[in-house]
Design an enzyme around this catalytic site. Structure first.
Site, PDB file in Angstrom:
ATOM      1  N   GLY A  40     -12.681 -23.596  25.485  1.00 55.24           N
ATOM      2  CA  GLY A  40     -12.323 -23.473  24.048  1.00 55.24           C
ATOM      3  C   GLY A  40     -12.892 -24.560  23.024  1.00 55.24           C
ATOM      4  CB  CYS A  41     -11.568 -26.375  20.363  1.00 54.76           C
ATOM      5  SG  CYS A  41     -11.804 -27.639  19.190  1.00 54.76           S
TER       6      CYS A  41
END
Length: 200
Positions: A40-41
């Site tokens: 993810g991020c």
């Protein structure tokens, strides 16, 4: 005469010790490896690995794509990822994997937390057969433990391009904005649901 000889001998011994120390220091500094994880991020993954003893550097970037010169505005086919530089004498690849799993939702095939889309899907990029075997083993262990399909992929390392400078160390350069994003994204809440409190 004797004093001069002793002084010369001591000087030579000191120089030899300095050369040996210098050589061993450079050898120790060179004894690092890298691992690439997408979860993810990349701000959050960088923050998670920065807290691991034995990790000497983390770099946010784009991994696994083929188009040249990916950017934040254009990285189709790439995953947001973090390159982790670590000292194997202090932390093993297996320990990095354990830390990785505890900082992602391994069951989400569509992304991570509030970030959805292929760029945010979780991937372990392996550099050799030993890393692949460990990654697959731990993936199966999680599937068996939770009785769920693990969506995280295991892929060979292909490409990694560092992200723009303003993305690097975002959690330390912009702590308030980072904490607001992480809280708003529901990351901590979901990780606690899966793993309990033993996560970043």
């Amino acid at each position: 005469m004797l004093a001069r000889w002793i002084c010369a001998a001591l000087t030579a011994a000191l120089l030899a010790a300095l050369i040996i120390a210098s050589g061993s220091g450079s050898g120790a500094a060179a004894e690092t490896k890298t691992a690439i994880f997408a979860g993810g991020c990349f701000w959050c993954m960088e923050a998670a690995f920065d807290e691991v003893d034995g990790v000497t550097d983390t770099t946010s970037g784009y991994a696994g794509g083929t188009a040249p010169n990916p950017t934040y505005g254009s990285h189709e086919g790439y995953k947001e990822a973090v390159k982790v530089t670590y000292a194997p004498a202090k932390v093993t690849y297996a320990e990095l994997l354990d830390h990785y799993w505890r900082n992602i939702d391994p069951f989400d095939a569509n992304g991570q937390f509030c970030d959805k889309g292929s760029a945010y899907q979780s991937v372990i990029f392996v550099g050799n057969d030993a890393e692949k075997a460990l990654a697959e083993k731990t993936k199966q262990e999680i599937a068996d433990r939770f009785k769920q399909t693990v969506a995280t992929e295991v892929r060979p390392v292909t490409t990694f391009t560092p992200a723009e400078d303003y993305h690097q160390d975002y959690h330390t350069k912009n702590p308030i904005a980072y904490k607001y994003y992480k809280w708003g994204c529901g990351r901590a809440e979901r990780l606690e649901q899966i793993w309990g409190k033993a996560h970043s």
